[in-house]
Design an enzyme around this catalytic site. Structure first.
Site, PDB file in Angstrom:
ATOM      1  N   ARG A  50       0.847  -1.200   0.000  1.00 16.55           N
ATOM      2  CA  ARG A  50       0.000   0.000   0.000  1.00 16.55           C
ATOM      3  C   ARG A  50       0.880   1.246   0.000  1.00 16.55           C
ATOM      4  NH1 ARG A  50      -1.529   1.715   4.602  1.00 16.55           N
ATOM      5  NH2 ARG A  50      -2.253  -0.274   5.406  1.00 16.55           N
ATOM      6  N   TYR A 102     -17.265  17.448 -13.490  1.00 20.68           N
ATOM      7  CA  TYR A 102     -17.652  16.037 -13.636  1.00 20.68           C
ATOM      8  C   TYR A 102     -18.677  15.651 -12.559  1.00 20.68           C
ATOM      9  CZ  TYR A 102     -17.227  10.969 -13.588  1.00 20.68           C
ATOM     10  OH  TYR A 102     -17.508   9.626 -13.602  1.00 20.68           O
ATOM     11  N   ASP A 174      -8.409  19.207 -13.205  1.00 19.24           N
ATOM     12  CA  ASP A 174      -8.745  17.878 -13.721  1.00 19.24           C
ATOM     13  C   ASP A 174      -8.428  17.910 -15.216  1.00 19.24           C
ATOM     14  OD1 ASP A 174     -10.037  15.692 -14.903  1.00 19.24           O
ATOM     15  OD2 ASP A 174     -11.647  15.666 -13.416  1.00 19.24           O
ATOM     16  N   LYS A 199      -9.831   6.998 -18.819  1.00 12.07           N
ATOM     17  CA  LYS A 199     -10.219   7.566 -20.109  1.00 12.07           C
ATOM     18  C   LYS A 199      -9.041   7.528 -21.094  1.00 12.07           C
ATOM     19  CE  LYS A 199     -13.821   8.231 -17.560  1.00 12.07           C
ATOM     20  NZ  LYS A 199     -14.111   9.490 -16.873  1.00 12.07           N
TER      21      LYS A 199
HETATM   22  C1  LIG Z   1     -14.431   9.853 -15.547  1.00 14.49           C
HETATM   23  C2  LIG Z   1     -14.007  11.141 -14.993  1.00 14.49           C
HETATM   24  C3  LIG Z   1     -13.673  11.263 -13.644  1.00 14.49           C
HETATM   25  C4  LIG Z   1     -13.799  10.119 -12.664  1.00 14.49           C
HETATM   26  O1  LIG Z   1     -12.889   9.107 -12.935  1.00 14.49           O
HETATM   27  P1  LIG Z   1     -13.151   7.541 -12.591  1.00 14.49           P
HETATM   28  O2  LIG Z   1     -11.919   6.898 -13.115  1.00 14.49           O
HETATM   29  O3  LIG Z   1     -14.396   7.136 -13.305  1.00 14.49           O
HETATM   30  O4  LIG Z   1     -13.300   7.452 -11.119  1.00 14.49           O
HETATM   31  C5  LIG Z   1     -13.231  12.499 -13.200  1.00 14.49           C
HETATM   32  N1  LIG Z   1     -13.139  13.553 -14.021  1.00 14.49           N
HETATM   33  C6  LIG Z   1     -13.469  13.473 -15.328  1.00 14.49           C
HETATM   34  C7  LIG Z   1     -13.343  14.681 -16.187  1.00 14.49           C
HETATM   35  C8  LIG Z   1     -13.912  12.274 -15.854  1.00 14.49           C
HETATM   36  O5  LIG Z   1     -14.252  12.208 -17.143  1.00 14.49           O
END
Ligand SMILES: *Cc1c(COP(=O)(O)O)cnc(C)c1O
Length: 395
Positions: A50, A102, A174, A199
């Protein structure tokens, strides 16, 4: 990692291009939860997984370097990265955050942080006056998502950073939609970059993962402490998958962005489409800011159908895009924000943000753009014919 090469080359030729011990041309998956210690005075580089695992460390080093940071962190999901980062705040602190953030981040702030006495103000981040007037004496973080989801609004990162610095706040970005291939917020002065690596970074719809990177040693230390304390780390196999995906990031994004631009143009000329949101259009209100702070418009676009009722018919008729929650994959993904990514947002808040029932989001993959356009053309033709038919029947 050597800085003399371009980003595209550094995706492949970096400190982890081969394993130092064996020469293996792929980072070994170190499937161990604990590590032998010679004696208690010499714990070695790793003790318990961890706290540290060599496979995870390879990914963490890589994202740090690609984002022009000094330290990276890999988490079990994008939301794990985001929520752990919010734990840098304490009771009584306040965050200013993009209103079209998001859906999961919205839920985290709105329903969870609130209970821990962390206050928030949602603002239109594209409006710097609104941002400035939302800053309070206890504001600690300005939180940006640009381009935003799903309407692709553009926030001026440098301008927000300037406001943050003047008010002793941190800036979190983000960067999921752009990835470091197209936009590197730390170079623009941001303190922390966050990713859903699920993504574009991993890119193959086969892993859920989150990343963070910073160039500040104080933040790196605190976030490392929180990562270990909360424990929502990414497993070794998943780290490996993310690293494999990363190698093709640049060429995937190039191809998908080119296709996205063609598709956005096609849709904007279609009579059944009311509006197309794509930061690559010069008519997009944020296009010049976006062009300044990033090197491409990306592979995501949204469009609004003139008739909300047509959304169901179109999404059922399309053959190529997967109809699903998510984006940034090799296959194109069509999603319906009102019922998917933003379903956790109260309807009133959702409509206020322009996420209406006629809005669809398309993340363009690696199919031939001609095939995708033909598919959309056929789908829209069907929708139009159905509409004419029902008009005739009701007459
Ligand atoms: C999908 C997404 C998240 C969350 O990510 P996960 O891997 O699904 O937890 C956060 N910010 C954006 C812009 C996203 O598209």
């Amino acid at each position: 990692m050597t800085d003399k090469h371009t980003f595209q080359t550094r995706l492949l030729h970096n400190d982890h291009k081969f394993d130092r011990q064996t020469g293996a041309v792929s980072v070994p998956i170190q499937q161990a939860s604990t590590f032998h210690q010679k004696d208690f005075d010499q714990p070695g580089d790793y003790d318990y997984a961890r706290s540290g695992n060599p496979t995870r460390e390879a990914l963490e080093d890589t994202i740090a370097s690609l984002e022009s940071g000094t330290k990276g962190f890999a988490f079990a999901s994008g939301m794990a990265a985001i929520s752990t980062s919010f734990m840098l705040l304490s009771k009584g602190d306040h965050v200013v955050i993009s209103e079209d953030v998001y859906g999961g981040t919205f839920r985290m702030i709105y329903n969870v942080l609130h209970r821990f006495g962390i206050e928030h103000t949602f603002v239109n981040m594209t409006d710097l006056h609104e941002v400035a007037s939302a800053i309070q004496p206890n504001t600690k973080v300005l939180y940006i998502e640009t381009p935003s989801n799903p309407l692709l609004n553009i926030t001026d990162i440098k301008a927000v950073v300037k406001l943050a610095k003047a008010n002793n706040c941190l800036t979190f970005v983000d960067n999921t939609f752009m990835t470091p291939s197209l936009q590197r917020p730390l170079e623009l002065g941001a303190d922390l970059v966050l990713h859903s690596a699920t993504k574009f970074i991993a890119g193959h719809s086969d892993v859920v993962a989150g990343l963070a990177a910073t160039n500040r040693s104080d933040l790196a230390e605190e976030l490392g402490f929180l990562q270990n304390s909360f424990g929502s780390i990414l497993g070794a196999h998943d780290c490996w998958l993310v690293m494999r995906g990363l190698k093709t990031l640049d060429c995937r994004l190039k191809q998908s962005s080119e296709s996205a631009e063609q598709i956005a143009s096609f849709l904007s000329n279609h009579s059944l489409v009311d509006e197309v949101y794509y930061p690559g259009f010069t008519s997009h209100p944020g296009s010049s800011t976006h062009a300044y702070q990033s090197s491409g418009a990306g592979a995501v676009l949204s469009f609004r159908l003139k008739n909300e009722a047509d959304v169901r018919n179109l999404s059922q008729k399309l053959e190529l895009p997967v109809f699903a929650v998510s984006l940034g994959a090799v296959e194109s993904i069509l999603s319906y924000p009102a019922k998917m990514s933003h379903a956790s947002m109260p309807e009133e808040e959702r409509l206020k943000r322009g996420i209406t029932d006629g809005l669809l989001r398309l993340s363009v993959g690696l199919e031939s753009p001609d095939d995708l356009i033909r598919d959309l053309e056929k789908g829209l033709q069907y929708v139009g014919a159905r509409r004419n038919l029902s008009r005739m029947v009701s007459n």
